[in-house]
Design a protein around this motif. Sequence first.
Motif, PDB file in Angstrom:
ATOM      1  N   LEU A   1       6.857   7.121 -59.267  1.00 31.64           N
ATOM      2  CA  LEU A   1       5.867   6.056 -60.061  1.00 31.64           C
ATOM      3  C   LEU A   1       5.807   6.258 -61.499  1.00 31.64           C
ATOM      4  CD1 LEU A   1       3.072   5.554 -57.510  1.00 31.64           C
ATOM      5  CD2 LEU A   1       5.203   4.016 -57.926  1.00 31.64           C
ATOM      6  N   ALA A   2       5.964   7.696 -62.004  1.00 30.40           N
ATOM      7  CA  ALA A   2       5.940   7.969 -63.359  1.00 30.40           C
ATOM      8  C   ALA A   2       7.144   7.719 -64.142  1.00 30.40           C
ATOM      9  CB  ALA A   2       5.334   9.244 -63.470  1.00 30.40           C
TER      10      ALA A   2
ATOM     11  N   ARG B   1       3.119  21.819 -58.904  1.00 26.75           N
ATOM     12  CA  ARG B   1       1.977  20.941 -59.365  1.00 26.75           C
ATOM     13  C   ARG B   1       0.766  20.617 -58.474  1.00 26.75           C
ATOM     14  NH1 ARG B   1       3.910  16.140 -62.811  1.00 26.75           N
ATOM     15  NH2 ARG B   1       5.111  15.866 -61.062  1.00 26.75           N
TER      16      ARG B   1
ATOM     17  N   LEU C   1      10.788   4.772 -53.024  1.00 25.25           N
ATOM     18  CA  LEU C   1       9.245   4.811 -52.711  1.00 25.25           C
ATOM     19  C   LEU C   1       9.004   4.166 -51.332  1.00 25.25           C
ATOM     20  CD1 LEU C   1       7.868   3.552 -55.863  1.00 25.25           C
ATOM     21  CD2 LEU C   1       7.449   5.609 -54.937  1.00 25.25           C
TER      22      LEU C   1
ATOM     23  N   ASP D   1       7.005   6.273 -48.591  1.00 20.83           N
ATOM     24  CA  ASP D   1       5.932   5.836 -48.007  1.00 20.83           C
ATOM     25  C   ASP D   1       6.005   5.642 -46.406  1.00 20.83           C
ATOM     26  OD1 ASP D   1       4.642   5.363 -50.083  1.00 20.83           O
ATOM     27  OD2 ASP D   1       5.072   3.310 -50.468  1.00 20.83           O
TER      28      ASP D   1
ATOM     29  N   HIS E   1       7.617  21.155 -58.005  1.00 17.91           N
ATOM     30  CA  HIS E   1       6.758  21.217 -56.874  1.00 17.91           C
ATOM     31  C   HIS E   1       5.566  21.975 -56.944  1.00 17.91           C
ATOM     32  CE1 HIS E   1       9.119  18.599 -54.142  1.00 17.91           C
ATOM     33  NE2 HIS E   1      10.232  19.163 -54.643  1.00 17.91           N
TER      34      HIS E   1
ATOM     35  N   TRP F   1       3.441  13.502 -51.748  1.00 15.29           N
ATOM     36  CA  TRP F   1       2.580  12.876 -52.730  1.00 15.29           C
ATOM     37  C   TRP F   1       3.033  12.957 -54.011  1.00 15.29           C
ATOM     38  CZ3 TRP F   1       0.247   8.711 -51.955  1.00 15.29           C
ATOM     39  CH2 TRP F   1      -0.323   8.131 -50.822  1.00 15.29           C
ATOM     40  N   VAL F   2       3.278  14.254 -54.233  1.00 17.00           N
ATOM     41  CA  VAL F   2       3.635  14.685 -55.656  1.00 17.00           C
ATOM     42  C   VAL F   2       5.095  13.944 -55.997  1.00 17.00           C
ATOM     43  CG1 VAL F   2       4.626  16.678 -57.145  1.00 17.00           C
ATOM     44  CG2 VAL F   2       2.690  17.022 -55.589  1.00 17.00           C
ATOM     45  N   THR F   3       6.166  13.985 -55.079  1.00 19.30           N
ATOM     46  CA  THR F   3       7.397  13.380 -55.430  1.00 19.30           C
ATOM     47  C   THR F   3       7.007  11.750 -55.503  1.00 19.30           C
ATOM     48  OG1 THR F   3       8.318  14.932 -53.912  1.00 19.30           O
ATOM     49  CG2 THR F   3       9.641  12.952 -54.373  1.00 19.30           C
ATOM     50  N   ARG F   4       6.179  11.144 -54.650  1.00 24.74           N
ATOM     51  CA  ARG F   4       5.819   9.990 -54.874  1.00 24.74           C
ATOM     52  C   ARG F   4       5.012   9.485 -56.385  1.00 24.74           C
ATOM     53  NH1 ARG F   4       2.401   5.673 -54.471  1.00 24.74           N
ATOM     54  NH2 ARG F   4       3.080   3.894 -53.118  1.00 24.74           N
ATOM     55  N   ASP F   5       4.486  10.287 -56.829  1.00 29.78           N
ATOM     56  CA  ASP F   5       3.687  10.217 -58.127  1.00 29.78           C
ATOM     57  C   ASP F   5       4.530  10.363 -59.157  1.00 29.78           C
ATOM     58  OD1 ASP F   5       1.115   9.943 -56.834  1.00 29.78           O
ATOM     59  OD2 ASP F   5       0.580  11.767 -57.109  1.00 29.78           O
ATOM     60  N   ALA F   6       5.761  11.448 -58.939  1.00 28.64           N
ATOM     61  CA  ALA F   6       6.672  11.483 -60.139  1.00 28.64           C
ATOM     62  C   ALA F   6       7.497  10.168 -60.183  1.00 28.64           C
ATOM     63  CB  ALA F   6       7.586  12.867 -59.828  1.00 28.64           C
TER      64      ALA F   6
END
Length: 130
Positions: A115-116, A129, A84, A88, A127, A108-113
């Motif tokens: 975090l999830a 999404r 992360l 960032d 990708h 951003w999609v990778t970062r959200d994934a």
Amino acid sequence: MIEPSTQLRERLHALPEIALPDTLWQRVEAGRKRKIRRRKLGGGVAALMLAVAMAAPLLAPILTGTHSMRSEQGIVQHDVDAELRALDQALQAAYDRGASDAEIAPMWVTRDALLAGIRPDSPAFRHDRI
């Protein structure tokens, strides 16, 4: 002329001292010791809570940042916080140089994934999404 409060004070000083029982002083001393112990215990608990509150942000990445996943090679340790932070920094660099939305959106999609709790190399991560 003598003030009334002065006269009253003189009368009170003239009264004889009352002898107090020894048990009273023992109870007073025991109560004082209890209060001192309670204050010390309270101070110790407060200091411990302060130390925990100050150490929690430092220990949180160690306690929650690493989780294990199964793969063909066995258990793989994955440090989500490090990924992360790197992501960032890449996002910040992309924004600083004026990157397009098409370049920034996958990050951003990778970062959200992450975090999830979804690994970027897992089948659940897509990708498309964006």
